[in-house]
Design a protein around this motif. Structure first.
Motif, PDB file in Angstrom:
ATOM      1  N   UNK A  54      -4.845   1.200  -2.374  1.00  0.00           N
ATOM      2  CA  UNK A  54      -5.591  -0.011  -2.733  1.00  0.00           C
ATOM      3  C   UNK A  54      -6.998   0.319  -3.203  1.00  0.00           C
ATOM      4  N   UNK A  75       2.723   0.884  -5.401  1.00  0.00           N
ATOM      5  CA  UNK A  75       4.162   0.621  -5.319  1.00  0.00           C
ATOM      6  C   UNK A  75       5.025   1.836  -5.601  1.00  0.00           C
ATOM      7  N   UNK A  83      -0.705  -4.433   8.061  1.00  0.00           N
ATOM      8  CA  UNK A  83      -2.043  -4.952   7.824  1.00  0.00           C
ATOM      9  C   UNK A  83      -2.641  -5.559   9.087  1.00  0.00           C
ATOM     10  N   UNK A  89       4.658 -12.762   4.423  1.00  0.00           N
ATOM     11  CA  UNK A  89       4.808 -13.722   3.339  1.00  0.00           C
ATOM     12  C   UNK A  89       5.175 -15.079   3.926  1.00  0.00           C
ATOM     13  N   UNK A 100      12.141  -7.482   2.047  1.00  0.00           N
ATOM     14  CA  UNK A 100      11.407  -7.452   0.784  1.00  0.00           C
ATOM     15  C   UNK A 100      11.276  -6.048   0.180  1.00  0.00           C
ATOM     16  N   UNK A 104      12.787  -4.622  -3.379  1.00  0.00           N
ATOM     17  CA  UNK A 104      11.956  -4.079  -4.443  1.00  0.00           C
ATOM     18  C   UNK A 104      12.420  -2.674  -4.828  1.00  0.00           C
TER      19      UNK A 104
ATOM     20  N   UNK B 167      -4.386  -9.908   0.818  1.00  0.00           N
ATOM     21  CA  UNK B 167      -3.568  -8.875   1.439  1.00  0.00           C
ATOM     22  C   UNK B 167      -2.078  -9.158   1.261  1.00  0.00           C
ATOM     23  N   UNK B 168      -1.725 -10.425   0.944  1.00  0.00           N
ATOM     24  CA  UNK B 168      -0.310 -10.713   0.681  1.00  0.00           C
ATOM     25  C   UNK B 168       0.159  -9.954  -0.552  1.00  0.00           C
ATOM     26  N   UNK B 170      -1.287  -7.344  -1.820  1.00  0.00           N
ATOM     27  CA  UNK B 170      -1.350  -5.916  -1.514  1.00  0.00           C
ATOM     28  C   UNK B 170      -0.110  -5.490  -0.742  1.00  0.00           C
ATOM     29  N   UNK B 171       0.310  -6.348   0.195  1.00  0.00           N
ATOM     30  CA  UNK B 171       1.513  -6.042   0.962  1.00  0.00           C
ATOM     31  C   UNK B 171       2.709  -5.956   0.017  1.00  0.00           C
ATOM     32  N   UNK B 172       2.752  -6.841  -0.960  1.00  0.00           N
ATOM     33  CA  UNK B 172       3.833  -6.817  -1.939  1.00  0.00           C
ATOM     34  C   UNK B 172       3.862  -5.504  -2.708  1.00  0.00           C
ATOM     35  N   UNK B 173       2.672  -5.061  -3.137  1.00  0.00           N
ATOM     36  CA  UNK B 173       2.577  -3.803  -3.875  1.00  0.00           C
ATOM     37  C   UNK B 173       2.910  -2.631  -2.958  1.00  0.00           C
ATOM     38  N   UNK B 174       2.455  -2.729  -1.713  1.00  0.00           N
ATOM     39  CA  UNK B 174       2.705  -1.674  -0.735  1.00  0.00           C
ATOM     40  C   UNK B 174       4.201  -1.513  -0.495  1.00  0.00           C
ATOM     41  N   UNK B 175       4.930  -2.642  -0.574  1.00  0.00           N
ATOM     42  CA  UNK B 175       6.379  -2.627  -0.346  1.00  0.00           C
ATOM     43  C   UNK B 175       7.119  -2.465  -1.675  1.00  0.00           C
ATOM     44  N   UNK B 176       6.561  -1.676  -2.558  1.00  0.00           N
ATOM     45  CA  UNK B 176       7.221  -1.214  -3.779  1.00  0.00           C
ATOM     46  C   UNK B 176       7.415  -2.298  -4.834  1.00  0.00           C
ATOM     47  N   UNK B 177       6.675  -3.398  -4.755  1.00  0.00           N
ATOM     48  CA  UNK B 177       6.758  -4.425  -5.786  1.00  0.00           C
ATOM     49  C   UNK B 177       5.864  -4.043  -6.961  1.00  0.00           C
TER      50      UNK B 177
END
Lengths: 360, 266
Positions: A54, A75, A83, A89, A100, A104, B167-168, B170-177
């Motif tokens: 990040x 990603x 976090x 979500x 999720x 992905x 952070x939502x 970021x969490x999405x990106x962190x989880x390979x999105x």
């Protein structure tokens, strides 16, 4: 294995520039529970977010099992984060949250279902799989966040103060739970906290950070019993500081003379420079590493200023004759009688080799 | 004991407040009341009747203008909302870039520039385009409406994006999105209330616009408001009141909807 070398992160420019990470180098081994410990603003979260992707560092390198991570977006890094705010979500159920990451990664449906069930089992949330994340408690959200991050089987799990929002009892429970999960999954955990007790109970190794730098790395026992410098000694646990002069050194051992005139063997820090005879140093002594005794022939003496009862133990505050203060901690035993009273003239003894010579 | 300054306790406060409300709402109330007038005057009450609603409903010109207004408002708000989503993403989800403030001001420009200025400039530009292309369809009106509707759609969408927990994503990106999938599966579902609210506002704003429409429209392209304006030059009957009341009802429903959609997800 994560290898971090010369990592520097500067925010802003010119006058208002702030260095959050200052030339940080550290190696985190595979399968270990590694904790970044330090006060707020020490750079521990910056370091974690850099590993997650990040934040881009200003300088330095970061590799995971020899593979460069900095050139990859978040990603594409085999690293997952729990976090501080959980960041679940809100428009998805517990099970959908956990699924999720796998979705992905375009995993097959059957595999996703199986892994989600397994993860729900692991964090004991199977019964609540179809709840919305707003309909479960803080502790349960914490478990879901963990399961969600573990589901894709990352090489490294990053945890950003995940227990700070929980109440005391739940926190204790989750500490053991996290340790168990780390053991069962064999995944490398990088855990960020400002809570020294949390760090000591859970970690294989701890890196103590301050002002963007790592001050000391070691096992919990190393860090607690042998703090290398004043900041580490002060930040972790309670410490008494005593001024002393070196009489002679012999490897990691040194003989020192206290201001009171008493002499004792002390331990030098592992990577400390060679100390000259006669050099002034500061010793660190943990409150439970000293004993009260009669003043005659004691290493130190002074007047007992306060006796504070804490349930499990009692703290004795001693005003030393040399203008220093010393706090002692004794565990309470059933049926124990109070030997020392406030105002008594008391002596203090410390076992040889126990005092730690600080680098600063 | 008084707890600091409270404007409600100042002398004359309630009198002024009531006067303001009366001035604001009494004319509207009168308009609604006279839409039910049995006589053909908009000032002399002759009893209750639905006749002007029936007459408006049967008036081909009104029907034509209503359909055009609705088509226009739907298209314009759709275009404006789409543009507003992109603008809001660019001003909240990108690294700070040079000229960001200028762009922000320019997006909101229709709120500040006098409408008549926009109207005249559009008239000039579109006249030239009409000359060259020969096209005189509804496209000009849709574009013009979309332009001044963008800030109204932009505001609630931007507010929603700003209020969203970063952070939502970021969490999405962190989880390979990938960025696109994070937007599709994380950002968009959260953004819906903002998008809905923004498009409703844009719809209402487009529906009752007179000035820009009057300048931009080609011959025979009356919308409801410009048709009503045209009618005023002739005999005024309570039919106008009836149409206004219907428009008012649509606006009230939309704005109330906006309010609840905005509130529901907070």
């Amino acid at each position: 294995m994560i290898e971090i070398s010369g990592l520097t992160k500067t925010f802003g420019e010119g006058q208002s520039a702030f260095t959050a990470l200052d030339d940080v180098s550290v190696t985190i081994r595979s399968n270990e529970f590694f904790t970044l410990l330090g006060p707020s603003g020490c750079g521990k979260t910056t370091l974690l977010r850099t590993i997650a992707g990040f934040l881009d560092p200003t300088r330095g390198s970061l590799t995971l099992d020899g593979e460069d991570l900095l050139s990859k977006p978040p990603y594409q890094r085999p690293v997952n984060t729990v976090f501080q705010s959980y960041a679940l979500f809100p428009h998805m159920t517990v099970a959908e949250n956990i699924a999720f990451g796998l979705q992905m990664l375009n995993r097959r449906k059957a595999e996703i279902t199986a892994t989600v069930a397994e993860m729900l089992e692991l964090v004991q949330m199977t019964a609540l799989a179809d709840r919305k994340t707003s309909q479960i408690s803080g502790g349960q959200q914490q478990r879901v966040a963990l399961a969600r991050a573990l589901a894709p089987r990352p090489k490294v799990l990053l945890l950003d103060e995940p227990l700070s929002a929980l109440d005391f009892k739940l926190r204790k429970e989750m500490q053991l739970e996290l340790k168990r999960l780390q053991h069962e999954t064999g995944i490398t955990f990088v855990f960020v906290t400002h809570d020294q007790e949390e760090a000591l109970t859970m970690s294989d190794r701890i890196a103590v950070m301050n002002a963007g730098t790592i001050r000391q790395i070691g096992g919990p026992r190393d860090i607690y019993d042998h703090p290398a410098e004043r900041f580490v000694a002060d930040f972790i646990g309670d410490t008494n500081f005593l001024q002393a002069k070196i009489l002679s050194t012999d490897g990691a051992q040194a003989r020192v003379r206290l201001v009171s005139g008493g002499e004792i063997a002390a331990q030098t820090a592992a990577d400390a420079p060679v100390l000259d005879d006669g050099a002034s140093v500061t010793l660190a002594v943990r409150p439970e590493h000293a004993e009260l005794c009669a003043p005659e022939g004691a290493l130190l003496s002074g007047r007992l200023r306060d006796v504070v009862y804490f349930g499990t133990d009692t703290h004795y505050h001693v005003a030393l004759d040399q203008n220093e203060t010393f706090t002692l901690r004794r565990q309470n035993q059933p049926g124990q009688t109070q030997v020392w009273q406030t105002g008594d003239h008391v002596g203090l003894n410390i076992a040889p080799g126990i005092p730690q010579i600080l680098k600063d | 004991m008084s707890k600091g300054f409270d404007v409600r306790r100042q002398p004359g406060f309630s009198t002024i407040a009531i006067a303001c409300f009366v001035l604001l709402y009494l004319p509207i109330l009168l308009l609604v009341v006279y839409s039910f007038n049995a006589g053909s005057s908009i000032a002399i009450w002759e009893g209750f009747s639905w006749r002007w609603y029936v007459s408006a409903w049967e008036n081909e010109q009104v029907k034509d203008a209503t359909i055009r207004s609705l088509v226009l408002a739907c298209s314009a708000s759709a275009v404006a909302t789409f543009a507003a989503v992109l603008a809001a993403l660019a001003t909240t989800r990108s690294k700070p870039w040079r000229g960001q403030t200028v762009v922000f001001a320019m997006v909101n420009q229709p709120l500040m520039v006098p409408e008549i200025v926009t109207a005249v400039s559009l008239l000039i530009v579109f006249a030239a385009v009409k000359q060259v292309t020969g096209y005189t369809g509804l496209g000009f009106l849709i574009l013009a409406h979309a332009a001044f509707c963008i800030p109204f759609a932009y505001m609630p969408i931007r507010a929603r994006l700003q209020g969203m927990d970063l952070s939502l994503e970021q969490a999405g990106a962190d989880l390979y999105g990938t960025p696109l999938r994070v937007f599709r599966y994380i950002t968009l579902p959260q953004l819906w209330p903002g998008i809905l609210a923004g498009s409703m506002l844009a719809f209402v704003i487009s529906l009752d616009d007179v000035v820009i429409t009057e300048f931009v429209k080609s011959a025979g392209q009356d919308t409801l408001p410009t048709y009503m304006l045209g009618q005023l030059r002739r005999v005024v009957t309570p039919e106008i009141n009836a149409i206004s009341t219907a428009l008012l009802a649509i606006s009230v429903v939309m704005v109330t909807g906006f309010f609840f959609v905005n509130k529901a997800r907070k």
